[in-house]
Design a protein around this motif. Structure first.
Motif, mmCIF file in Angstrom:
data_model
loop_
_atom_site.group_PDB
_atom_site.id
_atom_site.type_symbol
_atom_site.label_atom_id
_atom_site.label_comp_id
_atom_site.label_asym_id
_atom_site.label_seq_id
_atom_site.Cartn_x
_atom_site.Cartn_y
_atom_site.Cartn_z
ATOM 1 N N ARG A 146 -8.793 0.415 -8.335
ATOM 2 C CA ARG A 146 -9.405 0.744 -9.342
ATOM 3 C C ARG A 146 -10.187 1.957 -9.106
ATOM 4 N NH1 ARG A 146 -11.450 2.019 -13.736
ATOM 5 N NH2 ARG A 146 -12.686 1.001 -14.860
ATOM 6 N N LEU A 147 -9.987 3.020 -9.842
ATOM 7 C CA LEU A 147 -10.636 4.170 -9.628
ATOM 8 C C LEU A 147 -11.832 4.398 -10.732
ATOM 9 C CD1 LEU A 147 -7.736 6.754 -8.973
ATOM 10 C CD2 LEU A 147 -9.253 5.543 -7.212
ATOM 11 N N PHE A 148 -12.783 5.005 -10.623
ATOM 12 C CA PHE A 148 -13.882 5.199 -11.305
ATOM 13 C C PHE A 148 -14.177 6.730 -11.698
ATOM 14 C CE2 PHE A 148 -14.436 1.137 -9.574
ATOM 15 C CZ PHE A 148 -14.699 0.319 -10.525
ATOM 16 N N SER A 149 -14.351 7.403 -12.811
ATOM 17 C CA SER A 149 -15.130 8.695 -13.025
ATOM 18 C C SER A 149 -16.387 8.574 -12.830
ATOM 19 C CB SER A 149 -14.590 9.180 -14.338
ATOM 20 O OG SER A 149 -15.339 8.209 -15.294
ATOM 21 N N CYS A 150 -17.058 9.634 -12.976
ATOM 22 C CA CYS A 150 -18.697 9.590 -12.624
ATOM 23 C C CYS A 150 -19.186 8.896 -13.965
ATOM 24 C CB CYS A 150 -19.067 10.888 -12.661
ATOM 25 S SG CYS A 150 -20.992 10.975 -12.422
ATOM 26 N N SER A 197 0.822 -0.983 -0.019
ATOM 27 C CA SER A 197 0.142 -0.017 -0.025
ATOM 28 C C SER A 197 0.900 1.383 0.057
ATOM 29 C CB SER A 197 -0.868 -0.066 1.227
ATOM 30 O OG SER A 197 -1.619 -1.092 1.227
ATOM 31 N N ALA A 198 2.316 1.099 0.374
ATOM 32 C CA ALA A 198 3.005 2.303 0.558
ATOM 33 C C ALA A 198 3.202 2.993 -1.054
ATOM 34 C CB ALA A 198 4.432 1.724 0.959
ATOM 35 N N HIS A 199 2.791 2.165 -1.987
ATOM 36 C CA HIS A 199 2.886 2.645 -3.417
ATOM 37 C C HIS A 199 1.478 3.274 -4.014
ATOM 38 C CE1 HIS A 199 7.052 1.077 -3.397
ATOM 39 N NE2 HIS A 199 6.450 -0.094 -2.991
ATOM 40 N N GLN A 200 0.621 3.087 -3.291
ATOM 41 C CA GLN A 200 -0.695 3.476 -3.748
ATOM 42 C C GLN A 200 -0.711 5.105 -4.207
ATOM 43 O OE1 GLN A 200 -4.364 3.323 -1.291
ATOM 44 N NE2 GLN A 200 -4.215 1.129 -1.107
ATOM 45 N N TRP A 201 -0.305 5.861 -2.991
ATOM 46 C CA TRP A 201 -0.455 7.462 -3.573
ATOM 47 C C TRP A 201 0.335 7.690 -4.827
ATOM 48 C CZ3 TRP A 201 2.193 11.845 -4.161
ATOM 49 C CH2 TRP A 201 1.569 12.906 -3.811
ATOM 50 N N ASP A 202 1.595 7.221 -4.870
ATOM 51 C CA ASP A 202 2.697 7.727 -5.960
ATOM 52 C C ASP A 202 2.034 6.997 -7.277
ATOM 53 O OD1 ASP A 202 4.670 9.046 -4.704
ATOM 54 O OD2 ASP A 202 5.139 7.058 -3.710
ATOM 55 N N LEU A 203 1.325 5.756 -7.439
ATOM 56 C CA LEU A 203 0.889 5.487 -8.617
ATOM 57 C C LEU A 203 -0.569 6.177 -8.974
ATOM 58 C CD1 LEU A 203 1.550 1.725 -7.979
ATOM 59 C CD2 LEU A 203 2.661 2.930 -9.539
ATOM 60 N N ILE A 204 -1.288 6.479 -8.060
ATOM 61 C CA ILE A 204 -2.475 7.325 -8.597
ATOM 62 C C ILE A 204 -2.215 8.647 -8.923
ATOM 63 C CG2 ILE A 204 -4.650 8.325 -7.500
ATOM 64 C CD1 ILE A 204 -4.863 5.997 -5.627
ATOM 65 N N ARG A 205 -1.167 9.119 -8.337
ATOM 66 C CA ARG A 205 -0.478 10.539 -8.568
ATOM 67 C C ARG A 205 0.115 10.621 -9.851
ATOM 68 N NH1 ARG A 205 -1.527 15.594 -6.655
ATOM 69 N NH2 ARG A 205 0.377 17.019 -7.293
ATOM 70 N N SER A 206 0.639 9.436 -10.148
ATOM 71 C CA SER A 206 1.194 9.508 -11.819
ATOM 72 C C SER A 206 0.063 9.242 -13.000
ATOM 73 C CB SER A 206 2.221 8.233 -11.950
ATOM 74 O OG SER A 206 1.152 6.861 -11.956
ATOM 75 N N GLY A 207 -1.081 9.025 -12.375
ATOM 76 C CA GLY A 207 -2.144 9.113 -13.318
ATOM 77 C C GLY A 207 -3.045 7.934 -13.753
ATOM 78 N N LEU A 208 -2.574 7.073 -12.895
ATOM 79 C CA LEU A 208 -3.068 5.444 -13.295
ATOM 80 C C LEU A 208 -4.368 5.340 -12.228
ATOM 81 C CD1 LEU A 208 0.034 3.245 -12.372
ATOM 82 C CD2 LEU A 208 -0.771 3.865 -14.677
ATOM 83 N N ASP A 209 -5.300 4.687 -13.068
ATOM 84 C CA ASP A 209 -6.626 4.380 -12.417
ATOM 85 C C ASP A 209 -6.757 3.137 -12.038
ATOM 86 O OD1 ASP A 209 -7.424 7.140 -12.957
ATOM 87 O OD2 ASP A 209 -8.224 6.608 -14.689
ATOM 88 N N ALA A 210 -6.035 1.972 -12.560
ATOM 89 C CA ALA A 210 -6.245 0.495 -12.311
ATOM 90 C C ALA A 210 -4.749 -0.003 -12.605
ATOM 91 C CB ALA A 210 -7.156 0.103 -13.592
ATOM 92 N N PHE A 211 -4.368 -0.666 -11.321
ATOM 93 C CA PHE A 211 -3.027 -1.143 -11.060
ATOM 94 C C PHE A 211 -2.905 -2.238 -10.075
ATOM 95 C CE2 PHE A 211 -2.839 2.782 -8.632
ATOM 96 C CZ PHE A 211 -2.292 2.257 -7.429
ATOM 97 N N LEU A 212 -1.796 -3.212 -10.244
ATOM 98 C CA LEU A 212 -1.680 -4.080 -9.203
ATOM 99 C C LEU A 212 -0.149 -3.836 -8.965
ATOM 100 C CD1 LEU A 212 -3.125 -7.516 -11.165
ATOM 101 C CD2 LEU A 212 -4.101 -5.911 -9.218
ATOM 102 N N ALA A 213 0.139 -3.808 -7.724
ATOM 103 C CA ALA A 213 1.651 -3.667 -7.195
ATOM 104 C C ALA A 213 2.001 -4.710 -6.185
ATOM 105 C CB ALA A 213 1.666 -2.304 -6.420
#
Length: 357
Positions: A200-204, A159-175
């Motif tokens: 996994r992130l979702f837009s409206c 989970s330590a990588h969650q913020w950075d990967l989301i910040r990089s623009g990713l919406d769906a990933f496995l670490a």
């Protein structure tokens, strides 16, 4: 995520409550870090005095927080999850193939990207602060973590990588990676283990596009936090995210353990998701907890720059799944170099039925 997620949940409850948990086939139904334990001397021995710690080509100045040992340092870079035909590699590849095959983007390419080579050295901010873990939380203690110094540590969860990967623009990933927690060594506990994180992130539009008359539905509102939702989320959005999360994880576990798998969900608490759940499966007549998950705290998502999206996250332990699936009785066997162990997992494909002997 699963193991530290478990630690986060357990920190809210008493040891009396924990003592009521039972063992299933030698593997506790509560995961690794349900209570603080003394660390064996071979792993807790003081590192020979030096002004710096050299690791993965970088130098880290030591201070009063430095407690990583030579024994632990020798495990860094082994990356068992990337070692072909290793049982942890098999589990990783099975999960990865499932996500690649069943979740595709608009152009027919895999929706989820996979990161299995991220450095296990992270900042304290990445490991704790970015996940909204309070400063006084028990999971931050020196007794439970391997610190290089006050600012850097060996990650306690992917989970330590969650913020950075989301910040990089990713919406769906496995670490995926090796994680480190100071712990007693026995057949189900080891200071180094391996996790997989999923987000996994979702837009409206993505969340509501398949809903009839869903044009007027919204992700956010100014409401109140309840047991079922965060104050900023609409109930419609949370219900759909929760449904998608549980559907994705049920399909994954059914794919790994076989059709007809019984699944149940247990409400729980984590600092970085709400609502939060643990997934339990009935395998060979026994109920076993296999992962933690939930709707991501919007404060975390917002701070990473995705404030127009809502999402879910899960975390699972590769050792736990491998021990259940392959009937491996001792977690220490994953570190074995004995060919009699390793050769049992060599096969023509990753889905070959294997039972450890």
């Amino acid at each position: 995520m699963a193991m530290l997620w478990k630690f986060m949940r357990v920190a809210k409850y008493s040891k009396t409550a924990l003592s009521q948990k039972v063992k299933v086939r030698g593997i506790p139904t509560h995961s690794r870090h349900s209570s603080s334990k003394s660390v064996p001397s071979d792993f807790a021995a003081s590192t020979p005095y030096s002004n710096t710690v050299e690791l993965l080509g970088k130098s880290y100045p030591q201070d009063d927080y430095s407690n990583v040992t030579e024994k632990i340092l020798s495990k860094v870079g082994k990356n068992l999850h990337n070692r072909k035909h290793h049982p942890l590699w098999l589990i990783k590849e099975q999960v990865k193939e499932h996500f690649y095959k069943h979740y595709l983007g608009r152009l027919g390419t895999p929706l989820f990207s996979v990161y299995d080579g991220l450095s296990p050295v992270v900042t304290v901010q990445q490991n704790f602060d970015s996940l909204l873990i309070p400063q006084n939380h028990a999971s931050r203690r020196k007794e439970d973590n391997y610190y290089l110094n006050r600012d850097h540590m060996l990650r306690a969860h992917t989970s330590a990588h969650q913020w950075d990967l989301i910040r990089s623009g990713l919406d769906a990933f496995l670490a995926v990676g090796d994680v480190y927690r100071r712990d007693t060594i026995d057949n189900t506990h080891y200071p180094v283990f391996h996790q997989m994180e999923g987000v996994r992130l979702f837009s409206c539009h993505e969340l509501f596009s398949s809903i009839k008359d869903g044009e007027g539905l919204q992700l956010f509102e100014q409401g109140h936090r309840t047991a079922h939702k965060q104050e900023c989320h609409t109930m419609e959005a949370v219900r759909l995210v929760e449904f998608n999360l549980k559907q994705v994880l049920t399909r994954l576990m059914t794919h790994i353990f076989g059709d007809g798998l019984q699944v149940r969900w247990v409400d729980c608490y984590f600092p970085f998701t709400h609502p939060s759940f643990e997934m339990e499966i009935n395998f060979q007549g026994e109920w076993m907890e296999v992962l933690g998950c939930g709707v991501m705290e919007q404060q975390l998502v917002n701070s990473a720059g995705a404030q127009d999206k809502i999402g879910w996250a899960f975390g699972l332990g590769l050792e736990r799944l491998a021990m259940i699936l392959y009937d491996i009785p001792d977690i220490r066997l994953f570190w074995s170099e004995d060919e009699r162990f390793l050769k049992q997992f060599i096969g023509p494909h990753i889905w070959q039925k294997i039972k450890f002997q």
